[in-house]
Design an enzyme around this catalytic site. Structure first.
Site, mmCIF file in Angstrom:
data_model
loop_
_atom_site.group_PDB
_atom_site.id
_atom_site.type_symbol
_atom_site.label_atom_id
_atom_site.label_comp_id
_atom_site.label_asym_id
_atom_site.label_seq_id
_atom_site.Cartn_x
_atom_site.Cartn_y
_atom_site.Cartn_z
ATOM 1 N N LYS A 32 0.845 -1.204 0.000
ATOM 2 C CA LYS A 32 0.000 0.000 0.000
ATOM 3 C C LYS A 32 0.874 1.245 0.000
ATOM 4 O O LYS A 32 0.694 2.150 -0.812
ATOM 5 C CB LYS A 32 -0.904 0.019 1.243
ATOM 6 C CG LYS A 32 -1.903 -1.093 1.313
ATOM 7 C CD LYS A 32 -2.790 -0.957 2.541
ATOM 8 C CE LYS A 32 -2.051 -1.127 3.856
ATOM 9 N NZ LYS A 32 -1.507 -2.483 4.055
ATOM 10 N N GLU A 222 -2.185 4.680 6.111
ATOM 11 C CA GLU A 222 -2.678 4.206 7.418
ATOM 12 C C GLU A 222 -4.027 4.857 7.746
ATOM 13 O O GLU A 222 -4.265 5.323 8.859
ATOM 14 C CB GLU A 222 -1.672 4.539 8.535
ATOM 15 C CG GLU A 222 -0.261 4.052 8.281
ATOM 16 C CD GLU A 222 -0.038 2.580 8.580
ATOM 17 O OE1 GLU A 222 -1.003 1.891 8.960
ATOM 18 O OE2 GLU A 222 1.100 2.119 8.397
ATOM 19 N N ARG A 601 4.991 -7.811 10.820
ATOM 20 C CA ARG A 601 6.203 -7.004 10.670
ATOM 21 C C ARG A 601 7.371 -7.877 10.209
ATOM 22 O O ARG A 601 8.384 -7.391 9.742
ATOM 23 C CB ARG A 601 6.622 -6.332 12.006
ATOM 24 C CG ARG A 601 5.689 -5.300 12.600
ATOM 25 C CD ARG A 601 5.224 -4.303 11.622
ATOM 26 N NE ARG A 601 3.935 -4.691 11.078
ATOM 27 C CZ ARG A 601 3.429 -4.216 9.945
ATOM 28 N NH1 ARG A 601 4.095 -3.346 9.234
ATOM 29 N NH2 ARG A 601 2.256 -4.613 9.505
HETATM 30 N N1 LIG Z 1 5.073 -5.191 -6.512
HETATM 31 C C1 LIG Z 1 6.034 -5.390 -5.642
HETATM 32 N N2 LIG Z 1 7.153 -6.068 -5.989
HETATM 33 C C2 LIG Z 1 8.139 -6.278 -5.100
HETATM 34 N N3 LIG Z 1 8.140 -5.857 -3.829
HETATM 35 C C3 LIG Z 1 7.066 -5.172 -3.405
HETATM 36 C C4 LIG Z 1 5.955 -4.892 -4.281
HETATM 37 N N4 LIG Z 1 5.042 -4.204 -3.581
HETATM 38 C C5 LIG Z 1 5.538 -4.049 -2.332
HETATM 39 N N5 LIG Z 1 6.748 -4.618 -2.213
HETATM 40 C C6 LIG Z 1 7.594 -4.670 -0.999
HETATM 41 O O1 LIG Z 1 6.850 -5.305 0.038
HETATM 42 C C7 LIG Z 1 7.111 -4.707 1.308
HETATM 43 C C8 LIG Z 1 5.823 -4.213 1.915
HETATM 44 O O2 LIG Z 1 5.341 -3.081 1.198
HETATM 45 P P1 LIG Z 1 4.636 -1.856 1.916
HETATM 46 O O3 LIG Z 1 5.403 -1.466 3.129
HETATM 47 O O4 LIG Z 1 4.334 -0.841 0.903
HETATM 48 O O5 LIG Z 1 3.310 -2.600 2.371
HETATM 49 P P2 LIG Z 1 2.059 -2.008 3.159
HETATM 50 O O6 LIG Z 1 0.847 -2.576 2.533
HETATM 51 O O7 LIG Z 1 2.153 -0.551 3.253
HETATM 52 O O8 LIG Z 1 2.285 -2.706 4.572
HETATM 53 P P3 LIG Z 1 1.678 -2.260 6.025
HETATM 54 O O9 LIG Z 1 0.239 -2.669 6.003
HETATM 55 O O10 LIG Z 1 2.458 -3.060 7.000
HETATM 56 O O11 LIG Z 1 1.858 -0.780 6.137
HETATM 57 C C9 LIG Z 1 8.093 -3.591 1.049
HETATM 58 O O12 LIG Z 1 9.388 -4.073 1.321
HETATM 59 C C10 LIG Z 1 7.892 -3.291 -0.420
HETATM 60 O O13 LIG Z 1 9.024 -2.739 -0.994
HETATM 61 MG MG LIG Z 2 2.322 0.761 4.876
#
Ligand SMILES: Nc1ncnc2c1ncn2[C@@H]1O[C@H](COP(=O)(O)OP(=O)(O)OP(=O)(O)O)[C@@H](O)[C@H]1O
Ligand SMILES: [Mg+2]
Length: 786
Positions: A32, A222, A601
């Site tokens: 996200k 968030e 995490r």
């Molecule tokens: N399409 C993708 N290809 C490779 N890696 C990815 C891709 N999308 C996300 N990631 C990697 O996955 C991990 C999680 O991504 P991110 O932190 O954006 O998730 P999030 O949904 O915001 O998580 P949270 O809910 O914990 O905030 C990061 O290390 C990010 O770089």
């Molecule tokens: Mg996030």
């Protein structure tokens, strides 16, 4: 140039949908935040949106910084003008410009929790509140909730009267008085920052329109943790252009106690009709084992928007659960486990439910010489010496902050007693002036006597410091002058050596902060510095360049990721907390979401631990294993007492590892309609309703959605680790033997440089003996050749 190919199709859709309201609802680690960052880049690069027309809101300063860095690495220019900030710092910036419209002056003070408590104490005393019936902290809590719901003191009073509740009426009076005094001190508490901004927008249409035109594209990360007043703020800003994109995960809503409103996320589509909703389901962060443990825990919550996370990552190691006789042994084992497994240390995080748990871990880290960083706990800025210096600075910047002036008027001791302070206070009130203004007219204060002389010395000193400031003396030098001229440093020394030394170290740290602020700010000023300090969340003390393990609460870990995670204190009554157990199902579900946040995490390895007894409020109590542990099935948790031949774990895990991509989980298939696994194992799942597979969802729910859907499966989705990584420098402009400068540690000599693959490891002998020899990564250390 950007490579949007590195995003999956759903992420790309989120990035490319730039106009109109958009809700991205997705589980942990599904990218996200990453999508949001790319969206900012896309708007600038492909849609020609001006960077200053973009507002991105994140929850912590840490996340804001990370977002800014990510955007910087994605777009070549203009990222600086994107407003990436927390709700609070956004409001401060707006209020610093326009607050005069609602009767404050733009140099207002911001009160932290310590200041508000002091203020409430004074109010309790003046209004003769019975502290057996009401407690300051409790009253402040009620006031804060009211503010988050945008209930004014007057409205609060009306409903208290309507209910005929005398206790509430008393709180309403205190709320009124509290607001009155804040106003008189030209001060705002944290909640006011939001409330007053909304008030400003509602009362001044032209100010609102100015910001609506400015922030044509708004993004909120968030989003699940926004409360009513924050939601109101965003709705007002987005009302004109309706280009609002919010991303969040209802399963990670963990700030109900702060008024975060899960309804906000569930009713986004109502508030913004025509909103597009995108769900992301692929997790890129964790191994299959870790993700499944998380999925299994969270599925025990009712009333959630159903979603399933899957990952192409490896199955990985089975998470481990360990139980120990006491919390000391628990901490000892964790710290030894980390030492045994070896660095880099910053790959490890120890997470816990309450701040109080941190102390034992700190002690063990010290004992094993394991470098650590404690996030939270006694906040650096709450320490006595830091508050003293800051109150001097506040007095210099804004004499209207009575609390700040009163704190330091006799620090160091100047022989100005409580009686004199009370006389001045009385005089100030009668003449409707601030405490400091009264000090400046001290000769006129009745009965002040000899104290007038001493007060005169104090105000003369403050005037001196103000003069320094006018002459654009750096803050660092102003602080040094305060320490020397007021005799603060000498008084510290008298306190005893050890005490003085550690306090001086803390002040040095503040000076470091002032120096780096002075060097980096475009237009440095004392009030802007104080503002920055007031807004630092604890998490900001986390400096990524330092190779240390992280100790922090589960709440502060939101949005972050670490290769190896330890969740300590998995005990009923601690986690879930006793309060939540007494309060009921809703509170318990919030604890469960917190557990989900904690588990998700972890990238590679997750370890959960518990103690069978723990010292609570000075008494050793027996502890029961957390119910959350029971919710994780044996197939994804290695328990101390478990016989793997019975759980069938090995067989299943092998099948799992060899499975074709689209097949779903073996145990999902293996289980029959009676909920029993095909091999007859009933284990912990005997009560599963018929038709529901071992892993909760219908068995196809875990399938790769691309396999059955219309969009083609991204067979080899490129994975390249985190988007936010600091690049290894191609070459270094210094070499062994060179003299270099480090922003915090000062000058030193490069002893050696080693190519560590991902980065260069530079060892520097710093001139400052207290800092000594340090090893650091070149990309983070940003050393400058002298
Ligand atoms: N399409 C993708 N290809 C490779 N890696 C990815 C891709 N999308 C996300 N990631 C990697 O996955 C991990 C999680 O991504 P991110 O932190 O954006 O998730 P999030 O949904 O915001 O998580 P949270 O809910 O914990 O905030 C990061 O290390 C990010 O770089
Ligand atoms: Mg996030």
């Amino acid at each position: 140039m950007n490579n949007y190919d590195t995003l999956n199709p759903m992420q790309r859709e989120a990035v490319f949908t730039t106009e109109g309201p958009l809700l991205v609802l997705a589980g942990a680690g599904s990218g996200k935040t990453r999508a949001l960052t790319h969206r900012v880049a896309y708007l600038i690069e492909e849609k020609d949106v001006k960077p200053w027309n973009i507002l991105a809101i994140t929850f912590t300063n840490k996340a804001a910084g990370e977002m800014r860095d990510r955007v910087n690495s994605l777009v070549e220019y203009g990222a600086d003008s994107v407003w990436v900030s927390t709700f609070h710092s956004l409001c401060v910036r707006i209020l610093r410009r326009f607050i005069e419209n609602i009767g404050y002056t733009t140099d207002f003070s911001i009160y932290d929790s310590d200041d508000t408590k002091t203020l409430m104490k004074q109010i309790f005393k003046d209004l003769e509140v019975n502290t057996k019936v009401l407690k300051e902290r409790g009253v402040l809590g009620v006031i804060s909730s009211a503010k988050n719901e945008m209930i004014s003191p007057e409205e609060f009073m009306l409903s208290a009267k309507a209910e005929g509740d005398s206790r509430l009426k008393r709180i309403a009076e205190l709320y009124m008085e509290y607001q009155k005094r804040l106003k008189k001190n030209n001060a705002l508490d944290f909640d006011d920052l939001l409330v007053k901004t909304v008030e400003l927008f509602q009362s001044k249409q032209e100010v609102l329109e100015y910001y609506q035109d400015r922030f044509r594209y708004i993004m909120v990360d968030e989003y699940q943790d926004t409360n009513t007043v924050q939601f109101k703020l965003v709705s007002l800003l987005a009302a004109k252009y309706r280009n609002i994109c919010v991303v969040g995960d209802d399963d990670q809503s963990i700030y109900r106690f702060r008024g975060a409103n899960i309804r906000n996320i569930l009713s986004f589509e109502e508030t913004f009709p025509g909103a597009k909703v995108i769900k992301l389901e692929q997790n890129y962060r964790s191994t299959k084992m870790i993700l499944d443990s998380a999925n299994e825990v969270i599925r025990n919550n009712t009333g959630r928007k159903d979603k399933t996370l899957w990952t192409e990552n490896e199955v990985g190691e089975r998470p481990v659960f360990r139980e120990f006789p006491s919390s000391f042994e628990e901490a000892e084992w964790i710290v030894r486990d980390i030492v045994k497994k070896g660095g880099p240390w910053k790959d490890y995080a120890i997470l816990y439910r309450t701040n109080a748990q941190s102390r034992i871990f700190e002690e063990k880290c010290v004992a094993y010489n394991l470098p650590y960083r404690l996030v939270g706990g006694v906040n650096f800025y709450q320490r006595k010496e830091i508050k003293d210096v800051l109150c001097y600075l506040k007095t210099i910047a804004n004499g209207r902050d009575d609390l700040a002036v009163q704190r330091i008027i006799n620090v160091p001791k100047r022989g100005i007693g409580a009686m004199s302070v009370a006389r001045v206070n009385m005089f100030a009130m009668e003449n409707d002036m601030s405490f400091y203004e009264a000090l400046e007219r001290v000769q006129a204060v009745p009965g002040i006597g000899k104290a007038a002389l001493k007060i005169g010395v104090f105000t003369d000193q403050i005037s001196e410091f103000r003069k320094m400031l006018k002459e654009e003396t750096p803050i660092k030098d102003v602080i040094e002058a305060i320490l020397d001229k007021t005799g603060y440093r000498d008084e510290l020394k008298e306190e005893g050596e050890v005490e003085a030394e550690s306090r001086m170290e803390n002040i040095e740290e503040l000076i470091n902060k002032a120096v780096s602020y002075w060097e980096s700010a475009e237009e440095p000023s004392l009030s802007a510095f104080l503002e920055e300090v007031a807004l630092v969340a604890d998490i900001d003390s986390m400096d990524e360049s330092e190779d240390r393990i992280i100790l922090m609460t589960l709440h502060s870990a939101k949005g972050l990721e670490f290769p190896y995670v330890y969740l300590a204190g998995m005990e009923d009554g601690l986690f879930p907390s006793m309060m939540s157990l007494m309060e009921g199902p809703e509170a318990l579900e919030e604890e469960r979401r917190l557990c989900y946040v904690g588990i998700t995490r972890a990238e590679k390895r997750l370890t959960l631990t518990a103690a069978k007894s723990r010292m609570i409020k000075g008494q050793v109590q027996p502890e029961r294993t957390s119910r959350f542990i029971d919710e994780i099935p044996d197939v994804c948790l290695e328990r101390p007492d478990q016989d793997d031949s019975k759980t069938g774990w090995k067989k299943m895990a092998d099948a799992y590892r060899n499975l074709p991509e689209e097949a779903g989980l073996p145990w999902a298939k293996a289980s029959g309609a009676d909920g029993k696994a095909a091999d007859g194992h009933t284990g912990r799942f005997q009560n599963r309703p018929a038709g529901v597979s071992l892993f909760g969802q219908k068995s196809d729910a875990y399938k790769n959605p691309y396999a059955s859907g219309t969009s083609a499966a991204p067979k080899n989705t490129p994975t390249f680790g985190k988007a936010f990584t600091v690049e290894k420098p191609k070459s270094l402009d210094y070499s062994e033997g060179d003299r270099v400068h480090h922003m915090r540690f000062g000058d030193g000599t490069v002893k050696s440089i080693a190519d560590g693959g991902k980065d260069f490891e530079v060892t520097v002998d710093f001139d400052n003996a207290a800092i000594g020899t340090r090893k650091m990564f070149a990309s983070f250390a940003k050393l400058k050749k002298l």
